[in-house]
Scaffold this active site. Structure first.
Site, PDB file in Angstrom:
ATOM      1  N   GLU A  81      40.174  30.683  37.313  1.00 47.69           N
ATOM      2  CA  GLU A  81      40.969  29.348  37.700  1.00 47.69           C
ATOM      3  C   GLU A  81      39.954  28.926  38.715  1.00 47.69           C
ATOM      4  OE1 GLU A  81      43.267  26.840  39.261  1.00 47.69           O
ATOM      5  OE2 GLU A  81      42.506  27.471  40.690  1.00 47.69           O
ATOM      6  N   CYS A 113      46.950  32.097  36.862  1.00 47.20           N
ATOM      7  CA  CYS A 113      47.054  33.075  38.295  1.00 47.20           C
ATOM      8  C   CYS A 113      46.952  33.897  37.776  1.00 47.20           C
ATOM      9  CB  CYS A 113      47.737  32.847  39.027  1.00 47.20           C
ATOM     10  SG  CYS A 113      47.850  31.659  40.061  1.00 47.20           S
ATOM     11  N   HIS A 237      52.939  38.848  41.139  1.00 49.43           N
ATOM     12  CA  HIS A 237      52.230  37.700  41.293  1.00 49.43           C
ATOM     13  C   HIS A 237      52.941  36.939  42.724  1.00 49.43           C
ATOM     14  CE1 HIS A 237      49.621  34.488  41.708  1.00 49.43           C
ATOM     15  NE2 HIS A 237      51.017  33.574  40.889  1.00 49.43           N
TER      16      HIS A 237
END
Lengths: 352, 384, 131
Positions: A81, A113, A237
């Site tokens: 990103e 993400c 994550h």
């Protein structure tokens, strides 16, 4: 045909800033942030490091382990990103630097993400389809949190690169199955021309991260007919230290399964690099036969999950490049907030 | 080839000359040289100037300066070899006269450097390095010489103090030069404690950014009697090049172009280093004077630093270096520097050195250098 | 720097492509058409190793404008293992560890950027080897 990871590599900037140093500037209570986020410090890129430079270095480490000619890489995908250009691909610079051009497909991915696991997924898929010999998927970010915002304590930098292939003799870990879970959930975003992202505060938790991650992992387990106890390691994550622990607990994983790939307490949230970097740390220590579950998360929102089986070759290749925990724990220097603000271009300079 | 002599020189005070343009300062110095020689018409001219396009947004200096000097229609050539542009302009003038092509030839040099900012000037000067393969690292000129200093210190034990002694000595000399940009005396401590530029070099190890010009008139030696002043004969001329990039040299502690140019000039003059009564050398940085003094053969390799420290190179030492104050004190308008060396030598050999006159000076050497030593020009001048 | 000027040198700045003289073995970086040691015109192209040693060094404290935000920074001449020399920034180094002979590796970095809207120039910088 078994398809999987034939090369993996990580790269981390060497600079760090501690939560206390950031909290001091904004009058925030450092102990409560550290406890609330389970995060003590984060990585900070130098002025000359960005998503492209970190991606190139991570890829060189992956190539060192793969032992292949970069010319045989048929696809280069960079998920981030924080691509340095709004318009101009990151992938071509990486491909050019490693010597994969011009016989190569390149694309940049963006999905908050989750962009890194997207690149991995597409590279894996193309190898599986027989369209390319090897495919490179990279997750990399040099993310920015607005000064004083909660994200400033965690937004970090790092990259992980994976070379997908079908060569039995080079196979480090097969990817046995995958599953993705996507919904439109506006928990975090950055509009065009905005320097810092915005987020939905507590909305980023239950209805976003937890719903998506648990949805993806439950779907993955069901699809592959597996249960949490089948895995040696699970990588989530990791926007902070707490979320992966809590998600793991909800799903029935224990802390030992989670912790090896949980780098966030001293790395911060490397966004697109986060779960891919966790996977590199796991491969650095995993033994042949170990089953590994990885699940990314990207705001907006979605998760990609992979089931992997570690192969014998991991023992031969893991010492051919720096290990992720070494880069995380050794060879680091700590910044004061002023230097950090300069490096992250938070200081308004005179126009030239 | 004909023998050649200098019969006139001219130079004004150097510094930040806000009110004057490049053409103003060049023409003023050129007229001083012409008046010194007693001529008002020249046959040909050479203008040493490194980077007028970058410093002053002006090219085509040959025509411009001839026009404003009132010499329209003569052949006029701009000569560029970075900071050796002036020395090379002098050599071109020398060759022009020696060849028999022209009789009265002006060699001038000029640089107008202070209109742009210090960092822009740093960039302009860096164009004398290999912009693509050195400049890309952000290295500056002080940085390149600093890297030579680090290598020289490692190999020979040259000290920080020895570097400072070069600057102190040159300011001592410059304090007696009314044309010097910085005629103040300085101390070793002052140099060592001055602002750091590129380690180990501090600001007082570096020559300044200067506006200035200088000029000389050259004629065939057998014509000297026709002019006002005694001629000074050019008995040796050498010019050599080396790799443009410092990193391409096997040895970073010597300057091969300086050595080669000096060998040519010594051979032509039938003289050696020990025959020199004094020298004017290119001390763009203190380390440059030390390495140049070795590359010219004035001192053994590695002995340049100790020589500076012991006073051997002072005005009253065994081998005076830079009686003018050098680039360090006098200033360094890059294109003019090589000509100013000839101005100093000509005046000294005529006995016009004033308070900084080198006693019984009859033979002297001028050494001018471009870039990090990618080019060098050496001349030997003698009393006729 | 106009994009074309950096683009045409990507093989050298991105991959450290050099040329080894077929006659005397001298490595030219960047490649040349004529060997500056023996005059030979035939070369083998290859990518230099990314490890080497510092030959000399300095710390730039007063840079030109393009590098002003980065000062002070270290610069050195590096001799690559297997031949070839270049001038490069030495990044991620504490100034008191700079010394002749310091082992370094070349890392991919931003070399400089053309303001906020221009091209980003990438290439290599040396960093100390610590592992």
């Amino acid at each position: 045909m078994a398809v999987g990871i034939i090369g993996y590599g990580a790269h981390l900037p060497r600079r760090r800033i501690k939560v206390e140093e950031i909290a001091k500037v904004w009058g925030a209570d450092a102990p409560s942030y550290k406890k609330g986020l389970e995060l003590r410090e984060k990585s900070v890129p130098a002025l000359d490091e960005d998503t492209i430079t970190l991606s190139v270095e991570a890829t060189r480490n992956a190539l060192a382990r793969a032992g292949i000619d970069a010319k045989d890489i048929g696809a280069v995908y960079v998920g981030s990103e924080s691509h340095p250009y709004a318009v101009k691909p990151s992938g071509v610079t990486v491909a050019e630097a490693i010597g994969a051009t011009p016989d190569c497909h390149c694309a940049d991915f963006e999905f908050a993400c989750k962009a890194g696991s997207e690149g991995m997924f597409v590279a894996y898929g193309l190898v599986k389809a027989g369209l390319i010999k090897y495919g490179l998927g990279i997750g990399a970010d040099t993310s920015q949190g607005a000064p004083g915002d909660a994200l400033e304590y965690s937004a970090a930098a790092g990259a992980a690169a994976f070379i997908m292939g079908a060569d039995d003799d080079r196979m480090i870990a097969t990817i046995d199955d995958s599953y993705s879970f996507m919904t439109d959930t506006p928990d975090f975003w950055r509009r065009e021309h905005q320097f810092y992202p915005s987020h939905g505060g507590r909305f980023t938790g239950e209805p976003a991260y937890f719903r998506t991650v648990t949805g993806a992992i439950k779907g993955m387990l069901e699809k592959s007919s597996m249960k949490p106890g089948d895995f040696k390691y699970v990588i989530f994550h990791q926007p902070n230290g707490k979320f992966p622990k809590r998600a793991g607990k909800q799903l029935g994983f224990n802390f030992e399964q989670i912790d090896v790939g949980r780098l966030v307490p001293t790395l911060g949230n490397t966004y697109s690099g986060a779960s891919p970097l966790g996977l590199t740390a796991v491969l650095d220590v995993a033994e042949p036969g170990d089953r590994v579950l990885m699940c990314s998360y990207g705001s907006g929102a979605g998760s990609d999950a992979f089931v992997l089986t570690v192969k014998d070759r991991v023992r031969e290749v893991r010492d051919l490049a720096p290990k992720t925990r070494w880069m995380l724990d050794e060879n680091v220097t700590y910044l004061e907030y002023g230097e950090y603000a300069k490096l992250r271009r938070k200081i308004r300079l005179a126009a030239h | 080839m004909r023998d050649v002599a200098v019969i006139g020189v001219g130079m004004q005070k150097w510094g930040e000359l806000w009110a004057k343009s490049a053409r103003d300062i060049f023409v003023e110095s050129a007229l001083l040289a012409m008046d010194d020689a007693g001529v008002d018409k020249i046959d040909s001219m050479y203008v040493g100037c490194m980077a007028p396009g970058v410093f002053d947004a002006q090219e085509h200096l040959g025509s411009l300066m001839a026009d404003y000097l009132g010499q329209r229609n003569i052949p006029s050539t701009r000569v560029e070899s970075a900071c050796a542009s002036g020395g090379l302009a002098f050599r071109m003038a020398y060759m022009d006269v020696a060849s028999g092509m022209h009789d009265i030839v002006l060699a001038g040099g000029v640089e107008k450097m202070t209109d742009i900012s210090g960092s822009d000037a740093t960039h302009a000067l860096a164009t004398a390095a290999d912009m693509k393969w050195e400049g890309v690292s952000g290295v500056t000129f002080p940085g390149l010489y600093a890297m030579m200093a680090v290598a020289h210190m490692e190999k020979y034990g040259t000290t920080r103090e020895q570097l400072a002694h070069v600057a102190v000595k040159n300011h001592d000399n410059g304090s007696m030069n009314s044309r010097a940009q910085f005629p103040m005396k300085i101390t070793v401590d002052g140099v060592i404690n001055s602002v750091k530029v590129a380690d180990p070099l501090n600001i007082l190890d570096c020559s300044p950014i200067t506006d200035g010009a200088a000029a000389a008139i050259l004629v065939p030696a057998d014509m000297v009697k026709k002019f006002k002043k005694p001629g000074v004969k050019v008995t040796g001329s050498g010019h050599a090049t080396d790799t443009i990039a410092l990193h391409d040299r096997e040895d970073l502690t010597t300057l091969a172009a300086v050595n080669a140019a000096a060998e040519q000039a010594y051979k032509m003059a039938g003289k050696g280093p020990s025959d020199m009564d004094f020298v004017e050398v290119h001390d763009c940085f203190t380390i440059a004077e030390i390495i140049v003094s070795e590359s010219l053969g004035l001192f053994e390799r590695g002995k340049g630093g100790p020589a500076a420290e012991s006073g051997e190179t002072s005005l009253t030492g065994r081998m005076p270096i830079n009686p003018s104050g050098g680039l360090k004190s006098k200033g360094h308008p890059v294109g003019a520097t090589g000509i100013a060396q000839v101005v100093e030598i000509t005046e000294q050999l005529r006995g016009e050195g004033g308070p900084r006159q080198v006693k019984n000076a009859r033979v002297a050497l001028a050494q001018n250098m471009g870039g990090s030593g990618g080019s060098s020009v050496v001349h030997i001048l003698e009393v006729m | 720097m106009p994009p074309a000027r950096s683009w045409r040198a990507y093989p050298q700045v991105y991959r450290l492509e050099a040329a080894r003289c077929k006659k005397c073995g001298k490595v030219s970086f960047p490649p040349r058409l004529v060997c500056n040691k023996c005059g030979e015109r035939e070369f083998d192209r290859f990518n230099m190793k990314r490890t080497g040693k510092v030959v000399t060094h300095t710390i730039i404290r007063t840079p030109s404008d393009e590098f002003s935000g980065e000062a002070p920074f270290a610069v050195g001449v590096v001799e690559m293992d297997g031949g070839g020399r270049l001038t490069t920034q030495i990044a991620d180094v504490s100034f008191d560890e700079l010394k002749i002979g310091l082992p370094v590796q070349m890392e991919f970095r931003r070399l400089y950027t053309e303001g906020d809207a221009g091209v980003i120039h990438y290439g290599h910088k040396a960093v100390p080897i610590r592992q």
